[in-house]
Design an enzyme around this catalytic site. Structure first.
Site, PDB file in Angstrom:
ATOM      1  N   GLU A 153      -5.692  -4.791  10.267  1.00 36.18           N
ATOM      2  CA  GLU A 153      -4.465  -3.747  10.859  1.00 36.18           C
ATOM      3  C   GLU A 153      -4.709  -2.969  12.300  1.00 36.18           C
ATOM      4  OE1 GLU A 153      -2.524  -2.600   6.788  1.00 36.18           O
ATOM      5  OE2 GLU A 153      -4.341  -1.288   7.150  1.00 36.18           O
TER       6      GLU A 153
ATOM      7  N   ASN B   9       0.863  -1.234   0.004  1.00 36.93           N
ATOM      8  CA  ASN B   9      -0.088  -0.021  -0.115  1.00 36.93           C
ATOM      9  C   ASN B   9       0.964   1.255   0.006  1.00 36.93           C
ATOM     10  OD1 ASN B   9      -1.697   1.978   0.457  1.00 36.93           O
ATOM     11  ND2 ASN B   9      -2.331   1.357   2.575  1.00 36.93           N
ATOM     12  N   TRP B  10       0.918   1.981  -1.122  1.00 37.52           N
ATOM     13  CA  TRP B  10       1.924   3.112  -1.467  1.00 37.52           C
ATOM     14  C   TRP B  10       1.119   4.284  -0.618  1.00 37.52           C
ATOM     15  CZ3 TRP B  10       5.447   3.770  -6.027  1.00 37.52           C
ATOM     16  CH2 TRP B  10       6.107   2.719  -6.406  1.00 37.52           C
TER      17      TRP B  10
ATOM     18  N   HIS C  53      -9.555   1.147   4.767  1.00 40.20           N
ATOM     19  CA  HIS C  53      -8.647   1.446   5.598  1.00 40.20           C
ATOM     20  C   HIS C  53      -8.874   2.434   6.584  1.00 40.20           C
ATOM     21  CE1 HIS C  53      -4.174   2.455   6.598  1.00 40.20           C
ATOM     22  NE2 HIS C  53      -3.890   1.437   5.920  1.00 40.20           N
TER      23      HIS C  53
ATOM     24  N   GLY D 293       2.635  -1.265   4.294  1.00 38.12           N
ATOM     25  CA  GLY D 293       2.816   0.163   3.903  1.00 38.12           C
ATOM     26  C   GLY D 293       4.037   0.708   3.671  1.00 38.12           C
ATOM     27  N   GLY D 294       4.812   1.298   4.762  1.00 34.28           N
ATOM     28  CA  GLY D 294       6.125   2.003   4.501  1.00 34.28           C
ATOM     29  C   GLY D 294       7.083   1.172   3.890  1.00 34.28           C
TER      30      GLY D 294
ATOM     31  N   SER E  80       3.107  -2.058  10.239  1.00 35.05           N
ATOM     32  CA  SER E  80       4.547  -2.290  10.599  1.00 35.05           C
ATOM     33  C   SER E  80       5.186  -3.581  10.266  1.00 35.05           C
ATOM     34  CB  SER E  80       4.863  -1.827  12.252  1.00 35.05           C
ATOM     35  OG  SER E  80       4.541  -0.459  12.499  1.00 35.05           O
TER      36      SER E  80
HETATM   37  P1  PGA Z   1       2.776   0.287   7.641  1.00 34.97           P
HETATM   38  O1  PGA Z   1       1.162   0.729   6.961  1.00 34.97           O
HETATM   39  O2  PGA Z   1       3.198  -0.808   7.091  1.00 34.97           O
HETATM   40  O3  PGA Z   1       3.533   1.483   7.326  1.00 34.97           O
HETATM   41  O4  PGA Z   1       2.351   0.229   9.100  1.00 34.97           O
HETATM   42  C1  PGA Z   1       0.445  -0.460   6.882  1.00 34.97           C
HETATM   43  C2  PGA Z   1      -0.889  -0.174   6.104  1.00 34.97           C
HETATM   44  O5  PGA Z   1      -1.512   0.947   6.572  1.00 34.97           O
HETATM   45  O6  PGA Z   1      -1.447  -0.707   5.250  1.00 34.97           O
END
Ligand code: PGA
Length: 248
Positions: free
Chosen positions: A163, A8-9, A96, A229-230, A208
């Site tokens: 999440e 997820n960018w 989300h 995400g990140g 994370s």
């Molecule tokens: P993150 O985000 O891996 O940066 O914690 C996950 C997401 O929100 O899908």
């Protein structure tokens, strides 16, 4: 079991990122359809079509990060599910926690978007997860069950992503025991809500996920993949997470 690793960018990335990212995926030998790991990249809307062309030979799929509940109309700034499909998306993230927080999306809104996605032939990835205060109050499973009951319409087919809000972008994750317990609770809720399909619905973990913790999380029972995400912004990190999925 087949693992699904979705990146997820969020509101990150530029056109100039597409070619090197797609090249990294291709040179790593992105798993083809039918392989034990499926990769999905969910970039911002404007990048979809170019990304689709760049990923053509990689075996990776494309997803969007949201859609409107209607197929067309006077909804300034929104994007419809049929247009996302036309741009090359196969998946769409819905509900989300950032959409729920930033745009006030309710469970009913999410359910309407799920219907729209299914109507356009997209596979919805529906997010759920508790806040830190809800977890501290012992309410996490109750909150998530309520979200699933009201965000998933009867015709739902797709993926669910658990999440925990407090784990998103913070570097913190629940203990593996807590993830396993929540995924078991989600599985039970899905089986009760969808007797025909609930046992096979993939349940991703998100919040994370990094190369360093992916193997442990992905090996847990009922964890069918990750929503990243990140760490998905860096092709090497994303591929390291995919490699952990292959090994799980
Ligand atoms: P993150 O985000 O891996 O940066 O914690 C996950 C997401 O929100 O899908």
């Amino acid at each position: 079991m087949r693992q699904i690793i979705a990146g997820n960018w969020k509101m990150n990335g530029k056109f100039s990122d597409i070619a090197p990212y797609a090249a990294a995926l291709s040179s790593a030998g992105t798993p083809a359809a039918g392989a034990p790991v499926e990769l999905i990249i969910c970039p911002p809307f404007p990048l979809l079509q170019s990304f689709c062309a760049a990923l053509k030979d990689s075996g990776a799929s494309l997803g969007a990060q949201d859609c409107h509940a209607n197929a067309s109309g006077a909804h300034t700034g929104d994007v419809s599910a049929p247009l996302l499909a036309e741009a090359g998306a196969r998946y769409v993230i819905l509900g989300h926690s950032e959409r729920r927080a930033d745009h006030g999306e309710t469970n009913a809104d999410v359910a309407a978007k799920v219907r729209a996605a299914l109507g356009a032939g997209l596979v919805p990835i529906v997010c759920c997860g508790e806040s830190e205060a809800e977890r501290d109050a012992g309410e996490a499973e109750h909150v998530v069950r309520h979200q699933l009951a009201h965000s998933l319409p009867p015709e739902f087919k797709g993926l669910v992503a658990y999440e925990p809000i407090w784990a998103i972008g913070t570097g913190r994750t629940p203990s593996e025991a807590d993830v396993a317990a929540m995924h078991a609770a989600i599985r039970a809720a899905l089986v009760a809500q969808f007797p025909a399909t609930g046992a096979a619905t993939p349940i991703l973990y998100g919040g994370s996920v990094k190369p360093g913790n992916a193997a442990g999380l992905l090996a847990l029972p009922e964890v069918g993949g990750a929503l990243v995400g990140g760490a998905s912004l860096n092709a090497d990190d994303f591929l390291a997470i995919a490699a952990a999925a292959l090994a799980s």
